[in-house]
Scaffold this motif. Structure first.
Motif, PDB file in Angstrom:
ATOM      1  N   GLY A   1      11.213   9.179  13.405  1.00 28.98           N
ATOM      2  CA  GLY A   1      10.167   8.421  14.225  1.00 28.98           C
ATOM      3  C   GLY A   1       9.004   9.813  14.509  1.00 28.98           C
ATOM      4  O   GLY A   1       9.243  10.654  14.155  1.00 28.98           O
ATOM      5  N   GLY A   2       8.189   9.269  15.210  1.00 26.84           N
ATOM      6  CA  GLY A   2       7.015   9.916  15.574  1.00 26.84           C
ATOM      7  C   GLY A   2       7.310  10.759  16.941  1.00 26.84           C
ATOM      8  O   GLY A   2       6.114  11.346  17.204  1.00 26.84           O
ATOM      9  N   THR A   3       8.371  10.566  17.456  1.00 26.91           N
ATOM     10  CA  THR A   3       8.564  11.381  18.718  1.00 26.91           C
ATOM     11  C   THR A   3       9.779  11.922  19.006  1.00 26.91           C
ATOM     12  O   THR A   3      10.825  11.752  18.101  1.00 26.91           O
ATOM     13  CB  THR A   3       8.311  10.219  20.136  1.00 26.91           C
ATOM     14  OG1 THR A   3       9.227   9.246  19.781  1.00 26.91           O
ATOM     15  CG2 THR A   3       6.933   9.434  19.767  1.00 26.91           C
TER      16      THR A   3
ATOM     17  N   SER B   1      16.292  11.413  21.795  1.00 33.24           N
ATOM     18  CA  SER B   1      17.653  12.073  21.319  1.00 33.24           C
ATOM     19  C   SER B   1      18.288  10.975  20.767  1.00 33.24           C
ATOM     20  O   SER B   1      19.395  11.320  19.823  1.00 33.24           O
ATOM     21  CB  SER B   1      18.512  12.409  22.526  1.00 33.24           C
ATOM     22  OG  SER B   1      18.402  11.313  23.589  1.00 33.24           O
ATOM     23  N   ASN B   2      18.101   9.605  20.793  1.00 35.48           N
ATOM     24  CA  ASN B   2      18.959   8.613  20.015  1.00 35.48           C
ATOM     25  C   ASN B   2      18.640   8.446  18.614  1.00 35.48           C
ATOM     26  O   ASN B   2      19.074   8.058  17.651  1.00 35.48           O
ATOM     27  CB  ASN B   2      18.622   7.202  20.592  1.00 35.48           C
ATOM     28  CG  ASN B   2      19.017   7.190  22.174  1.00 35.48           C
ATOM     29  OD1 ASN B   2      20.220   7.553  22.466  1.00 35.48           O
ATOM     30  ND2 ASN B   2      18.255   6.435  22.914  1.00 35.48           N
ATOM     31  N   ASN B   3      17.416   9.270  18.305  1.00 30.81           N
ATOM     32  CA  ASN B   3      16.847   9.435  16.833  1.00 30.81           C
ATOM     33  C   ASN B   3      17.016  10.745  16.187  1.00 30.81           C
ATOM     34  O   ASN B   3      16.398  10.791  15.175  1.00 30.81           O
ATOM     35  CB  ASN B   3      15.458   8.773  16.566  1.00 30.81           C
ATOM     36  CG  ASN B   3      15.458   7.184  17.044  1.00 30.81           C
ATOM     37  OD1 ASN B   3      16.006   6.376  16.952  1.00 30.81           O
ATOM     38  ND2 ASN B   3      14.283   6.859  17.747  1.00 30.81           N
TER      39      ASN B   3
ATOM     40  N   THR C   1       9.987  13.763  12.681  1.00 34.95           N
ATOM     41  CA  THR C   1       9.357  14.745  13.663  1.00 34.95           C
ATOM     42  C   THR C   1      10.085  16.112  13.572  1.00 34.95           C
ATOM     43  O   THR C   1      11.418  15.826  13.985  1.00 34.95           O
ATOM     44  CB  THR C   1       9.158  14.272  15.115  1.00 34.95           C
ATOM     45  OG1 THR C   1       8.440  13.216  15.135  1.00 34.95           O
ATOM     46  CG2 THR C   1       8.750  15.277  15.932  1.00 34.95           C
ATOM     47  N   GLY C   2       9.502  17.277  13.534  1.00 36.19           N
ATOM     48  CA  GLY C   2      10.484  18.508  13.630  1.00 36.19           C
ATOM     49  C   GLY C   2      10.078  19.299  14.972  1.00 36.19           C
ATOM     50  O   GLY C   2       8.709  19.371  15.294  1.00 36.19           O
ATOM     51  N   GLN C   3      10.916  19.591  15.399  1.00 33.72           N
ATOM     52  CA  GLN C   3      10.933  20.529  16.643  1.00 33.72           C
ATOM     53  C   GLN C   3      11.406  21.935  16.545  1.00 33.72           C
ATOM     54  O   GLN C   3      12.453  22.236  16.101  1.00 33.72           O
ATOM     55  CB  GLN C   3      11.549  19.717  17.995  1.00 33.72           C
ATOM     56  CG  GLN C   3      11.363  20.191  19.295  1.00 33.72           C
ATOM     57  CD  GLN C   3      12.094  19.636  20.252  1.00 33.72           C
ATOM     58  OE1 GLN C   3      13.307  19.463  20.295  1.00 33.72           O
ATOM     59  NE2 GLN C   3      11.479  19.299  21.393  1.00 33.72           N
ATOM     60  N   VAL C   4      10.685  22.737  17.228  1.00 34.92           N
ATOM     61  CA  VAL C   4      11.012  24.481  17.383  1.00 34.92           C
ATOM     62  C   VAL C   4      11.120  24.393  18.768  1.00 34.92           C
ATOM     63  O   VAL C   4      10.382  24.301  19.877  1.00 34.92           O
ATOM     64  CB  VAL C   4       9.898  25.099  16.796  1.00 34.92           C
ATOM     65  CG1 VAL C   4      10.424  26.590  17.208  1.00 34.92           C
ATOM     66  CG2 VAL C   4       9.418  25.016  15.346  1.00 34.92           C
ATOM     67  N   ILE C   5      12.381  25.107  19.099  1.00 41.25           N
ATOM     68  CA  ILE C   5      13.163  25.453  20.556  1.00 41.25           C
ATOM     69  C   ILE C   5      12.938  26.880  20.557  1.00 41.25           C
ATOM     70  O   ILE C   5      13.388  27.693  19.738  1.00 41.25           O
ATOM     71  CB  ILE C   5      14.287  24.798  20.593  1.00 41.25           C
ATOM     72  CG1 ILE C   5      14.879  23.460  20.285  1.00 41.25           C
ATOM     73  CG2 ILE C   5      15.089  25.312  22.000  1.00 41.25           C
ATOM     74  CD1 ILE C   5      16.301  22.988  20.089  1.00 41.25           C
TER      75      ILE C   5
ATOM     76  N   ASP D   1      11.333  30.598  25.872  1.00 40.09           N
ATOM     77  CA  ASP D   1      10.869  30.267  26.913  1.00 40.09           C
ATOM     78  C   ASP D   1      10.762  28.562  27.499  1.00 40.09           C
ATOM     79  O   ASP D   1      10.157  28.206  28.215  1.00 40.09           O
ATOM     80  CB  ASP D   1       9.382  30.707  27.089  1.00 40.09           C
ATOM     81  CG  ASP D   1       8.563  30.277  25.920  1.00 40.09           C
ATOM     82  OD1 ASP D   1       9.133  29.551  25.202  1.00 40.09           O
ATOM     83  OD2 ASP D   1       7.347  30.491  25.818  1.00 40.09           O
ATOM     84  N   LEU D   2      11.438  27.855  26.461  1.00 41.04           N
ATOM     85  CA  LEU D   2      11.683  26.398  26.511  1.00 41.04           C
ATOM     86  C   LEU D   2      10.230  25.691  26.435  1.00 41.04           C
ATOM     87  O   LEU D   2      10.031  24.726  26.521  1.00 41.04           O
ATOM     88  CB  LEU D   2      11.969  26.166  27.848  1.00 41.04           C
ATOM     89  CG  LEU D   2      13.581  26.778  28.154  1.00 41.04           C
ATOM     90  CD1 LEU D   2      14.031  26.320  29.676  1.00 41.04           C
ATOM     91  CD2 LEU D   2      14.640  26.224  26.964  1.00 41.04           C
ATOM     92  N   GLN D   3       9.290  26.355  26.079  1.00 35.15           N
ATOM     93  CA  GLN D   3       8.048  25.914  25.555  1.00 35.15           C
ATOM     94  C   GLN D   3       7.980  25.433  24.027  1.00 35.15           C
ATOM     95  O   GLN D   3       7.519  25.961  23.381  1.00 35.15           O
ATOM     96  CB  GLN D   3       6.889  26.791  25.857  1.00 35.15           C
ATOM     97  CG  GLN D   3       6.640  27.390  27.171  1.00 35.15           C
ATOM     98  CD  GLN D   3       6.306  25.975  28.268  1.00 35.15           C
ATOM     99  OE1 GLN D   3       5.356  25.450  27.935  1.00 35.15           O
ATOM    100  NE2 GLN D   3       6.897  26.287  29.313  1.00 35.15           N
ATOM    101  N   ASN D   4       8.863  24.462  23.950  1.00 35.56           N
ATOM    102  CA  ASN D   4       9.071  23.767  22.684  1.00 35.56           C
ATOM    103  C   ASN D   4       7.824  23.181  21.792  1.00 35.56           C
ATOM    104  O   ASN D   4       6.697  22.602  22.774  1.00 35.56           O
ATOM    105  CB  ASN D   4       9.924  22.579  22.628  1.00 35.56           C
ATOM    106  CG  ASN D   4      11.345  23.236  23.147  1.00 35.56           C
ATOM    107  OD1 ASN D   4      11.612  24.358  23.195  1.00 35.56           O
ATOM    108  ND2 ASN D   4      12.217  22.408  23.783  1.00 35.56           N
ATOM    109  N   VAL D   5       7.534  23.414  20.688  1.00 32.20           N
ATOM    110  CA  VAL D   5       6.462  22.730  19.930  1.00 32.20           C
ATOM    111  C   VAL D   5       6.934  21.812  18.875  1.00 32.20           C
ATOM    112  O   VAL D   5       7.957  21.894  18.159  1.00 32.20           O
ATOM    113  CB  VAL D   5       5.590  23.702  19.051  1.00 32.20           C
ATOM    114  CG1 VAL D   5       4.905  24.513  20.190  1.00 32.20           C
ATOM    115  CG2 VAL D   5       6.436  24.654  18.279  1.00 32.20           C
ATOM    116  N   GLU D   6       6.151  20.556  18.577  1.00 34.95           N
ATOM    117  CA  GLU D   6       6.604  19.708  17.399  1.00 34.95           C
ATOM    118  C   GLU D   6       5.476  19.575  16.732  1.00 34.95           C
ATOM    119  O   GLU D   6       4.436  19.687  16.976  1.00 34.95           O
ATOM    120  CB  GLU D   6       6.933  18.440  18.187  1.00 34.95           C
ATOM    121  CG  GLU D   6       8.182  18.562  19.084  1.00 34.95           C
ATOM    122  CD  GLU D   6       7.939  18.918  20.700  1.00 34.95           C
ATOM    123  OE1 GLU D   6       6.542  18.553  20.878  1.00 34.95           O
ATOM    124  OE2 GLU D   6       8.716  19.270  21.331  1.00 34.95           O
ATOM    125  N   ALA D   7       5.761  18.834  15.365  1.00 38.10           N
ATOM    126  CA  ALA D   7       4.807  18.469  14.436  1.00 38.10           C
ATOM    127  C   ALA D   7       5.594  17.311  13.726  1.00 38.10           C
ATOM    128  O   ALA D   7       6.990  17.202  13.470  1.00 38.10           O
ATOM    129  CB  ALA D   7       4.647  19.585  13.408  1.00 38.10           C
TER     130      ALA D   7
END
Length: 429
Positions: free
Chosen positions: A70-72, A75-77, A121-125, A128-134
């Motif tokens: 999905g695009g967001t 946690s369920n996905n 959607t890929g997320q980088v953790i 500093d907990l300022q995560n980024v996604e694309a």
């Protein structure tokens, strides 16, 4: 409400608590904008093949990755997460057993299916907990089979039956193209294409529409073309022709007539002689004909499928009259006539010219001789000017000359002079 750090102290593994805390903090605090980008390799996936989601512009101080359907971020996905320190993949609720996250954050998707089409959607953790996604889009296409053409009527009747051609099979996200005689479909009022170009309708079929027809199916990962397809257009019969074209025969000759008509399927032939049925064949043969064989010869043709009929009549005359000639003149005869006419015209012109030259030439010589008359003394010695026998005039010419002499008068009035033509010499009286 219990603070998020409490859940990390209740028997959870350290990396599980870290991921949970990161997820909660991400929910509570919207991520800051980053230049994280995703690249799908290949850009269009083929069903049953593997694809990569490559991550570019990774930030510093990252501790893990997570991937979601999905695009967001939901946690369920979640498909899976990855802890950099332990290099371990943790499966999520949306994990299908075909996904793997690598240490650079890229996601390998094996044996993709059409159902896998969609956004990811890929997320980088980060520490500093300022995560980024694309977010990127996965497009999965079937590898198209070779298409084939079907029709509602492969044996249409000319000017009667419409024909619908269909390119099979029908597949989603596919473009269809048609070729007629290896050319693109022309603009024509008798051709119609469906909105998706999958069907081609011929509204008024003629014998020129037999084909070949071909259809192509294309999508971003494959293309195919059908085998040529032909229509069996039924038509005719047209007006038959009888050969040879001769209409006059001599007694004792053999009469051999042949009939032909354009027709599909081939026409059935029969003959009538003077209105009476003779035989049902394409050719008619009568040996040693006589005057009794003169008359009308009719060729009848019939198409059992179209139900149409046609006929042609030839009148045959059997006679020994030699004046019977075939109509018209041959090219040689016409050429001979033209040459003869031209020769006669040339001869007449030459004759007229010769007569004209002779006439004008004779008059000129006469004038010359008149202007240069010799004296009488040169031709009549011993005679006086008053001699009754003197020669009045001598005329010379290159071919002849005229000598005129007056005879002794018999009366008071002088008699007319006589003229005599002299050849090759001067004649003196």
């Amino acid at each position: 409400m219990e603070p998020p750090s409490a859940s990390a102290r209740r028997g959870l593994l350290p990396w599980q608590g870290l991921l949970l805390a990161v997820s909660l903090l991400t929910f509570w605090n919207p991520p800051t904008t980053a230049q994280l980008t995703l690249e799908l390799v290949p850009s269009n996936a083929t069903e049953g093949k593997d694809v990569f989601f490559l991550v570019h512009n990774l930030p510093e101080n990252r501790v893990g990755y997570a991937w979601y359907r999905g695009g967001t971020v939901d946690s369920n996905n979640q498909i899976a997460s990855y802890v950099i320190a332990s290099q371990v993949n943790i499966h999520g609720p949306a994990y299908s057993g075909r996904e793997t996250i690598y240490h650079n954050g890229s996601l390998l998707f094996r044996n993709v299916t059409l159902e896998d089409t969609g956004y990811y959607t890929g997320q980088v953790i980060k520490t500093d907990l300022q995560n980024v996604e694309a977010t990127g889009q996965l497009r999965v296409y079937s590898e198209l089979p070779k298409p084939n053409i079907t029709t509602n009527n492969s044996d249409p009747v000319e000017h009667k039956d419409p024909v619908v051609l269909t390119c099979e099979p029908e597949t989603p996200n596919t473009t269809y193209l048609w070729l007629i005689n290896s050319q693109s479909v022309p603009n024509s009022t008798k051709l119609e294409l469906s909105k998706d170009n999958r069907t081609l309708t011929l509204l008024r079929v003629t014998r020129n529409d037999i084909g070949p027809y071909e259809c192509e199916s294309r999508n971003p990962v494959s293309a195919g073309r059908s085998d040529p397809f032909y229509l069996n257009v039924l038509y005719g019969p047209e007006a038959p022709t009888i050969s040879p074209s001769d209409t006059h025969y001599r007694p004792g000759a053999n009469l051999n007539l042949s009939c032909h008509a354009a027709s599909n399927p081939p026409a059935q032939y029969s003959w009538l002689i003077n209105g009476r049925p003779k035989q049902s064949t394409k050719e008619l043969f009568i040996p040693n004909i006589t005057a009794n064989n003169s008359g009308s010869y009719t060729c009848l043709v019939h198409n059992s499928v179209t139900g149409l009929n046609s006929s042609t009549v030839r009148t045959i005359t059997v006679s020994d009259d030699s004046t019977q000639q075939s109509p018209g003149l041959s090219d040689g005869a016409i050429a001979g006539i033209v040459i003869g006419v031209l020769a006669v015209i040339a001869l007449i012109a030459a004759l007229v010219y010769f007569l004209y030259i002779r006439k004008t030439g004779g008059a000129s010589d006469q004038r010359d001789l008149t202007e240069h008359k010799p004296s009488a003394s040169n031709h009549s010695q011993g005679h006086s000017d008053n001699s009754p026998n003197k020669i009045d005039e001598v005329a010379y010419s290159s071919l002849n000359f005229n000598a005129q002499e007056s005879k002794k008068p018999t009366s008071a009035s002088p008699s007319p002079a006589t003229t005599e033509t002299v050849y090759s010499e001067v004649k003196k009286k």
